[in-house]
Motif scaffolding. Structure first.
Motif, PDB file in Angstrom:
ATOM      1  N   THR A  56      35.348  10.346 -28.587  1.00 41.62           N
ATOM      2  CA  THR A  56      35.845  11.112 -27.304  1.00 41.62           C
ATOM      3  C   THR A  56      35.252  10.366 -26.343  1.00 41.62           C
ATOM      4  OG1 THR A  56      32.881  11.223 -26.054  1.00 41.62           O
ATOM      5  CG2 THR A  56      33.399  12.648 -28.066  1.00 41.62           C
ATOM      6  N   PHE A  57      36.502  11.124 -24.788  1.00 39.61           N
ATOM      7  CA  PHE A  57      36.392  10.503 -23.531  1.00 39.61           C
ATOM      8  C   PHE A  57      35.219  10.225 -23.130  1.00 39.61           C
ATOM      9  CE2 PHE A  57      37.250  10.809 -18.826  1.00 39.61           C
ATOM     10  CZ  PHE A  57      38.050  10.700 -18.865  1.00 39.61           C
ATOM     11  N   GLN A  58      34.105  10.786 -23.708  1.00 34.01           N
ATOM     12  CA  GLN A  58      33.370  10.076 -22.713  1.00 34.01           C
ATOM     13  C   GLN A  58      32.400   8.573 -23.550  1.00 34.01           C
ATOM     14  OE1 GLN A  58      32.992  12.910 -23.785  1.00 34.01           O
ATOM     15  NE2 GLN A  58      32.833  13.531 -21.469  1.00 34.01           N
ATOM     16  N   ASP A  59      33.478   8.342 -24.707  1.00 32.35           N
ATOM     17  CA  ASP A  59      33.037   7.471 -25.853  1.00 32.35           C
ATOM     18  C   ASP A  59      33.630   5.547 -25.513  1.00 32.35           C
ATOM     19  OD1 ASP A  59      30.929   8.848 -27.410  1.00 32.35           O
ATOM     20  OD2 ASP A  59      32.712   9.176 -28.888  1.00 32.35           O
ATOM     21  N   SER A  60      32.796   4.883 -25.779  1.00 33.42           N
ATOM     22  CA  SER A  60      33.612   3.712 -25.595  1.00 33.42           C
ATOM     23  C   SER A  60      33.473   3.474 -27.064  1.00 33.42           C
ATOM     24  CB  SER A  60      32.139   2.337 -24.892  1.00 33.42           C
ATOM     25  OG  SER A  60      32.262   2.526 -23.641  1.00 33.42           O
ATOM     26  N   GLU A  91      39.127   4.582 -19.817  1.00 32.26           N
ATOM     27  CA  GLU A  91      40.295   3.106 -18.841  1.00 32.26           C
ATOM     28  C   GLU A  91      40.660   3.091 -19.228  1.00 32.26           C
ATOM     29  OE1 GLU A  91      36.503   0.685 -18.634  1.00 32.26           O
ATOM     30  OE2 GLU A  91      35.211   1.568 -17.232  1.00 32.26           O
ATOM     31  N   ALA A  92      41.091   4.053 -20.876  1.00 37.80           N
ATOM     32  CA  ALA A  92      42.566   3.424 -21.125  1.00 37.80           C
ATOM     33  C   ALA A  92      43.608   4.105 -20.669  1.00 37.80           C
ATOM     34  CB  ALA A  92      42.567   3.490 -23.118  1.00 37.80           C
ATOM     35  N   GLY A  99      45.193   9.141 -27.781  1.00 40.51           N
ATOM     36  CA  GLY A  99      45.470   8.747 -29.138  1.00 40.51           C
ATOM     37  C   GLY A  99      44.042   7.667 -29.882  1.00 40.51           C
ATOM     38  N   LEU A 100      43.555   7.438 -29.210  1.00 43.40           N
ATOM     39  CA  LEU A 100      42.207   7.583 -29.719  1.00 43.40           C
ATOM     40  C   LEU A 100      41.376   8.141 -30.141  1.00 43.40           C
ATOM     41  CD1 LEU A 100      40.863   4.743 -27.320  1.00 43.40           C
ATOM     42  CD2 LEU A 100      41.773   4.662 -29.710  1.00 43.40           C
TER      43      LEU A 100
END
Length: 144
Positions: A56-60, A91-92, A99-100
């Motif tokens: 998700t947006f919050q993950d690394s 941060e990407a 895409g991730l």
């Protein structure tokens, strides 16, 4: 003669990059297995898994990736160095952030990221010139 001092660094000018990027995208879109999103991101699934976990947006994430310009110039290649990268999804660059989130753990995708979802009109002042489209071959190794 002073103009001959122009350095060839592979980045290209904004106009050159825009034209070559448009040509590359037109050709890439014609591949049968290419998926295009509303944002302009394009991708192909190279390896699928049965895994259900998606970042998700919050993950690394931890990934292996090969980043190329449309002319084939390699910007970075963690497959070759066998040194994965870890970073937060938020941060990407925008295209990679989007895409991730489509990828499941263990999957490998090829993303074609238009300039407006990458480094835009200015480039990154290093290896990526203005209006450059990026091609990223990426495998999602871990989500944390």
């Amino acid at each position: 003669m002073a103009r001959k001092k122009d350095k060839k660094n592979g980045k290209g000018s904004a106009g050159q990059n825009r034209k070559s990027s448009e040509d590359f995208i037109t050709k890439y879109q014609q591949k049968a297995d290419v998926i295009s999103t509303d944002s302009g991101l394009m991708y192909r699934v190279i390896d699928e898994t049965d895994e259900r976990r998606h970042p998700t947006f919050q993950d690394s994430v931890e990934v292996h990736q090969r980043i190329l310009l449309t002319d084939g110039k390699v910007i970075a290649d963690t497959y070759k160095t066998n040194s994965s990268e870890k970073f937060s999804v938020e941060e990407a660059i925008d295209g990679l952030t989007e895409g991730l989130q489509y990828m499941a753990l263990g999957e490998r995708y090829e993303f074609v990221i238009p300039a407006d979802l990458a480094w835009g009109k200015k480039g990154n002042r290093s290896k990526i010139g203005p209006n450059a489209v990026l091609v990223i071959d990426i495998r999602l190794i871990d989500i944390f």
